[in-house]
Design a protein around this motif. Sequence first.
Motif, PDB file in Angstrom:
ATOM      1  N   UNK A  23      -1.193  10.047  12.744  1.00 25.64           N
ATOM      2  CA  UNK A  23      -0.105   9.096  12.801  1.00 25.64           C
ATOM      3  C   UNK A  23      -0.557   7.650  12.973  1.00 25.64           C
ATOM      4  N   UNK A  24      -1.845   7.432  13.094  1.00 26.50           N
ATOM      5  CA  UNK A  24      -2.330   6.075  13.304  1.00 26.50           C
ATOM      6  C   UNK A  24      -2.222   5.236  12.043  1.00 26.50           C
ATOM      7  N   UNK A  25      -1.954   3.939  12.186  1.00 22.15           N
ATOM      8  CA  UNK A  25      -1.887   3.024  11.052  1.00 22.15           C
ATOM      9  C   UNK A  25      -2.862   1.885  11.280  1.00 22.15           C
ATOM     10  N   UNK A  26      -3.388   1.418  10.215  1.00 29.07           N
ATOM     11  CA  UNK A  26      -4.299   0.297  10.303  1.00 29.07           C
ATOM     12  C   UNK A  26      -3.494  -1.000  10.277  1.00 29.07           C
ATOM     13  N   UNK A  27      -3.677  -1.815  11.272  1.00 29.58           N
ATOM     14  CA  UNK A  27      -2.946  -3.088  11.335  1.00 29.58           C
ATOM     15  C   UNK A  27      -3.410  -4.038  10.242  1.00 29.58           C
ATOM     16  N   UNK A  28      -4.669  -3.920   9.826  1.00 27.90           N
ATOM     17  CA  UNK A  28      -5.162  -4.804   8.774  1.00 27.90           C
ATOM     18  C   UNK A  28      -4.443  -4.516   7.458  1.00 27.90           C
ATOM     19  N   UNK A  29      -4.243  -3.264   7.148  1.00 29.83           N
ATOM     20  CA  UNK A  29      -3.526  -2.918   5.913  1.00 29.83           C
ATOM     21  C   UNK A  29      -2.076  -3.365   5.991  1.00 29.83           C
ATOM     22  N   UNK A  30      -1.477  -3.245   7.157  1.00 31.34           N
ATOM     23  CA  UNK A  30      -0.091  -3.654   7.333  1.00 31.34           C
ATOM     24  C   UNK A  30       0.045  -5.172   7.159  1.00 31.34           C
ATOM     25  N   UNK A  31      -0.911  -5.933   7.714  1.00 32.15           N
ATOM     26  CA  UNK A  31      -0.873  -7.387   7.569  1.00 32.15           C
ATOM     27  C   UNK A  31      -1.096  -7.798   6.118  1.00 32.15           C
ATOM     28  N   UNK A  32      -1.984  -7.102   5.416  1.00 31.85           N
ATOM     29  CA  UNK A  32      -2.245  -7.431   4.015  1.00 31.85           C
ATOM     30  C   UNK A  32      -1.015  -7.159   3.163  1.00 31.85           C
ATOM     31  N   UNK A  33      -0.323  -6.058   3.430  1.00 34.10           N
ATOM     32  CA  UNK A  33       0.881  -5.737   2.673  1.00 34.10           C
ATOM     33  C   UNK A  33       1.975  -6.757   2.956  1.00 34.10           C
ATOM     34  N   UNK A  34       2.098  -7.159   4.207  1.00 35.12           N
ATOM     35  CA  UNK A  34       3.096  -8.172   4.574  1.00 35.12           C
ATOM     36  C   UNK A  34       2.781  -9.498   3.877  1.00 35.12           C
ATOM     37  N   UNK A  35       1.519  -9.850   3.864  1.00 33.59           N
ATOM     38  CA  UNK A  35       1.117 -11.098   3.220  1.00 33.59           C
ATOM     39  C   UNK A  35       1.399 -11.058   1.721  1.00 33.59           C
ATOM     40  N   UNK A  88       3.676  -9.233   0.184  1.00 28.62           N
ATOM     41  CA  UNK A  88       5.104  -9.169  -0.088  1.00 28.62           C
ATOM     42  C   UNK A  88       5.782 -10.509   0.095  1.00 28.62           C
ATOM     43  N   UNK A  89       5.354 -11.304   1.070  1.00 29.59           N
ATOM     44  CA  UNK A  89       6.049 -12.541   1.400  1.00 29.59           C
ATOM     45  C   UNK A  89       5.239 -13.802   1.102  1.00 29.59           C
ATOM     46  N   UNK A  90       4.179 -13.705   0.313  1.00 35.72           N
ATOM     47  CA  UNK A  90       3.339 -14.882   0.068  1.00 35.72           C
ATOM     48  C   UNK A  90       4.061 -15.935  -0.757  1.00 35.72           C
ATOM     49  N   UNK A  91       4.979 -15.535  -1.624  1.00 30.16           N
ATOM     50  CA  UNK A  91       5.672 -16.527  -2.453  1.00 30.16           C
ATOM     51  C   UNK A  91       6.735 -17.279  -1.654  1.00 30.16           C
ATOM     52  N   UNK A  92       7.179 -16.743  -0.531  1.00 31.98           N
ATOM     53  CA  UNK A  92       8.222 -17.411   0.265  1.00 31.98           C
ATOM     54  C   UNK A  92       7.667 -18.383   1.269  1.00 31.98           C
ATOM     55  N   UNK A  93       6.349 -18.499   1.436  1.00 32.39           N
ATOM     56  CA  UNK A  93       5.765 -19.404   2.428  1.00 32.39           C
ATOM     57  C   UNK A  93       5.815 -20.848   1.992  1.00 32.39           C
ATOM     58  N   UNK A  94       6.042 -21.139   0.734  1.00 31.56           N
ATOM     59  CA  UNK A  94       5.985 -22.498   0.225  1.00 31.56           C
ATOM     60  C   UNK A  94       7.045 -23.371   0.799  1.00 31.56           C
TER      61      UNK A  94
END
Length: 88
Positions: A68-80, A82-88
């Motif tokens: 059940x463990x998740x890697x926080x690095x993968x979660x942060x990369x996916x978040x980045x 998904x939302x990289x175009x909205x940071x502008x």
Amino acid sequence: MQQAMMMAGMTAAAVMGPMALKIIALIAVKALLLSKIALVLSGIMVLKKLFQPQQGGGHETESPSHHYGRSMQLEDAAHHLAYSSQKQ
């Protein structure tokens, strides 16, 4: 001519009706046979489990971190991503 057509239809219904019931009965018998096979197999599995020698007190333990463990690095990369175009 109309009477002949009606008789032909009634004859076809008289022949096809019992055939349809036999097909339904065949499907029901097949389902019953499969359920009996499943019951026998589950009984065999239970008997095998009961007669198997127990190891280490009979309790099975499992570490939840492996499944059940998740890697926080993968979660942060996916978040980045998904939302990289909205940071502008």
